[in-house]
Design a protein around this motif. Sequence first.
Motif, PDB file in Angstrom:
ATOM      1  N   ASN A 108       0.815  -1.221   0.000  1.00 53.31           N
ATOM      2  CA  ASN A 108       0.000   0.000   0.000  1.00 53.31           C
ATOM      3  C   ASN A 108       0.845   1.266   0.000  1.00 53.31           C
ATOM      4  OD1 ASN A 108      -2.318  -1.529   0.003  1.00 53.31           O
ATOM      5  ND2 ASN A 108      -2.642  -1.389   2.223  1.00 53.31           N
ATOM      6  N   ASN A 109       2.145   1.131   0.182  1.00 56.28           N
ATOM      7  CA  ASN A 109       3.070   2.270   0.129  1.00 56.28           C
ATOM      8  C   ASN A 109       3.649   2.341  -1.276  1.00 56.28           C
ATOM      9  OD1 ASN A 109       2.751   2.929   2.907  1.00 56.28           O
ATOM     10  ND2 ASN A 109       4.159   1.259   3.438  1.00 56.28           N
ATOM     11  N   GLY A 151       1.040  11.629  -5.584  1.00 56.98           N
ATOM     12  CA  GLY A 151       0.872  11.845  -4.153  1.00 56.98           C
ATOM     13  C   GLY A 151      -0.503  12.327  -3.784  1.00 56.98           C
ATOM     14  N   SER A 186      -3.200   9.711  -2.526  1.00 56.78           N
ATOM     15  CA  SER A 186      -3.136   9.022  -1.231  1.00 56.78           C
ATOM     16  C   SER A 186      -4.472   9.142  -0.512  1.00 56.78           C
ATOM     17  CB  SER A 186      -2.025   9.635  -0.375  1.00 56.78           C
ATOM     18  OG  SER A 186      -0.759   9.386  -0.940  1.00 56.78           O
ATOM     19  N   GLN A 216      -6.160   1.298   1.743  1.00 59.85           N
ATOM     20  CA  GLN A 216      -5.406   2.511   2.080  1.00 59.85           C
ATOM     21  C   GLN A 216      -4.170   2.588   1.185  1.00 59.85           C
ATOM     22  OE1 GLN A 216      -6.149   4.974   4.357  1.00 59.85           O
ATOM     23  NE2 GLN A 216      -4.358   6.065   3.540  1.00 59.85           N
ATOM     24  N   LEU A 217      -4.087   3.677   0.397  1.00 60.82           N
ATOM     25  CA  LEU A 217      -2.921   3.892  -0.468  1.00 60.82           C
ATOM     26  C   LEU A 217      -2.114   5.063   0.073  1.00 60.82           C
ATOM     27  CD1 LEU A 217      -4.460   3.499  -4.040  1.00 60.82           C
ATOM     28  CD2 LEU A 217      -3.293   1.770  -2.640  1.00 60.82           C
ATOM     29  N   ASN A 218      -0.833   4.839   0.288  1.00 59.48           N
ATOM     30  CA  ASN A 218       0.090   5.888   0.727  1.00 59.48           C
ATOM     31  C   ASN A 218       1.089   6.127  -0.405  1.00 59.48           C
ATOM     32  OD1 ASN A 218      -1.073   5.926   3.400  1.00 59.48           O
ATOM     33  ND2 ASN A 218       0.032   4.008   3.783  1.00 59.48           N
ATOM     34  N   VAL A 219       0.911   7.261  -1.089  1.00 58.00           N
ATOM     35  CA  VAL A 219       1.727   7.547  -2.270  1.00 58.00           C
ATOM     36  C   VAL A 219       2.723   8.653  -1.934  1.00 58.00           C
ATOM     37  CG1 VAL A 219       1.699   8.174  -4.710  1.00 58.00           C
ATOM     38  CG2 VAL A 219      -0.243   6.945  -3.705  1.00 58.00           C
ATOM     39  N   THR A 268       6.320  14.705  -2.193  1.00 59.84           N
ATOM     40  CA  THR A 268       5.594  14.457  -0.952  1.00 59.84           C
ATOM     41  C   THR A 268       6.554  14.533   0.216  1.00 59.84           C
ATOM     42  OG1 THR A 268       4.126  12.986  -2.176  1.00 59.84           O
ATOM     43  CG2 THR A 268       4.080  12.839   0.228  1.00 59.84           C
TER      44      THR A 268
END
Length: 587
Positions: A132-133, A183, A186, A207-210, A243
């Motif tokens: 997810n990162n 970014g 996210s 959950q996406l964390n860009v 980011t």
Amino acid sequence: MEHMFLVCYTLFLLSSGVVSDTEVVNGTLGNHIYLNQSFSNPALLVQWYFKGNLIASRYPSVAPECISSYTGRCQIYDDGTLRLDNLTYSDDGIYRFTAVQPPLTTVKEASYELRVYPVLNAPVISSNSTSNNLIGGSYVSLHCNASGQTVTTYTFYRDGKNICSEPHVICQDSYLYFQPITGSNSGSYTCTIQNPVSTNTSRNSVQLNVIDPVSDVNVTSNVSGLVWPGLDSVSLICSAQGTNVTYLWSLQGAPLPKDPQYHLTENNRVLTINPVSDNGTFTCTAANSINSQTSNGVVFSLASEVTAVMVTSNVSGLVLVEQESVSLHCSAWGSAVKFSWSLNGEILPKDPQYHITQSDSPPQSNLIISPVSRSDAGLFTCTASNKLNNETSSGLTLSLALPPEGHMACLQGSSSQYIQLSCSWQGGKPAANVTMVFNGLSETGTNQVTRNVPENTSLEGLTMMCYGDYFGRPSNCEQTFAPSSCHGLSGGEVAGIVIGVVAGIAIIEVIVFFVLKTKKRRTQPGPGGCGMQQPGGGCGKWQPGGGRGKRQPGGGQPKEPHRMPGPSPPPSTQKGRERGGMLRSRP
């Protein structure tokens, strides 16, 4: 017979060409549906067909009925409305309604399309990425799995907001594609499925964390022109894509020193320099957990102090007053320089003879004096100034040529032994050139040329020529000498005559004094103011031997004394008789 009638009538309706619009009706699987009509005439024959087959009817004076395959889940109402219960997917299709006035008059016809949908169960959302990162710039997709349910619409949400219309995002059926992901994408993702009878949303979320890598690092300044050191304040702004970006400033490639003039704000993104005191290349390095990038360099255009102020002239020699022009040039080094001119320490007055111009690149000013006047005999200086300082040039003095006043004068004078002839044109600075031509001889000098001629020299018929030149400006005169009453007498003879004449006049005046005194005793004054006349005499007349009045026998008037030549007056446009000859002059 009755059955045959219905079949024939149905065939008649189908072949009659009566066409009506089809209304779509959505039904829920396992639930019931109403196909509504509104007839109250019991004399009409009402029939319902499904896919061309009669499934329910109501005859006049006969109870409504449904065919056997619909028993228990079909009902026809008095107004013609059909109700179907326990809907199944097999109930999908076209339903036709007819109302006929026996024997064969069609009163109404209607068509319905029934679509049966199930109540939707919650879908499941998932990502094709193993983590997810994510790093910005990669291509990622999400899937909304409805497990084979009949779904008409899929919608994707990030943090509760529909994102299918955002840039770099494509929603296609049950998939969402990031092309590429950034970014700004996210967040927490869910999906919703929908059909005409129900809606349901995924109970899980992704959950996406860009993290976007740092890019497009750039430094801008709030000042685009000159920066005045010690006076101006400047703000440098570092911008970057990415980011969780951090910022670090450098001067000449080294970390920015700790100094009160440097102020960092907005997470070190803005550098304020107050006041600017030095120059160099300022850069900004933006970084995050993925990468770092350094900006372009910014160098201030620092203003400089005024230096090297100098005045020059376009002439190196003499300048003829009231006739010539002079151009003075003032140059200097410095930024945004302004110039002013002074004469003898005073600001140059506004006067038509002074014309001042100025240019900026390079800084310079020109003063044109046209024409030069006597008042310009002084020290010219130029002052150059800007916000930082001012500087005055060394002085420049013009070498003025002052013309002599008036015109050339032809002069004649005398001394005990000589007759003095002169050509005079004085007052010039420098002196005017003067040339005398007399008696075949030429002599040149400045201001005045004088020639001493022996006193026994005859000047009769001779001409003295005087020529003057002052920087190309001429002035001339001439004098021609006429016959003299003293021609041929020596100096001693002339002196003897003068002495004799003076002595004779003195003796005559003594005699006259005694005669008048004697007459006063003998006569009394008459009414006319005249004394008693003597024989042969008269009032106001000299007596014989007296020497005044009319010439008497044996007597006479005293002879005019002989006059010696003397200095002649300044030349004029009129002729005048002088001692020793006639003076003629012309300018």
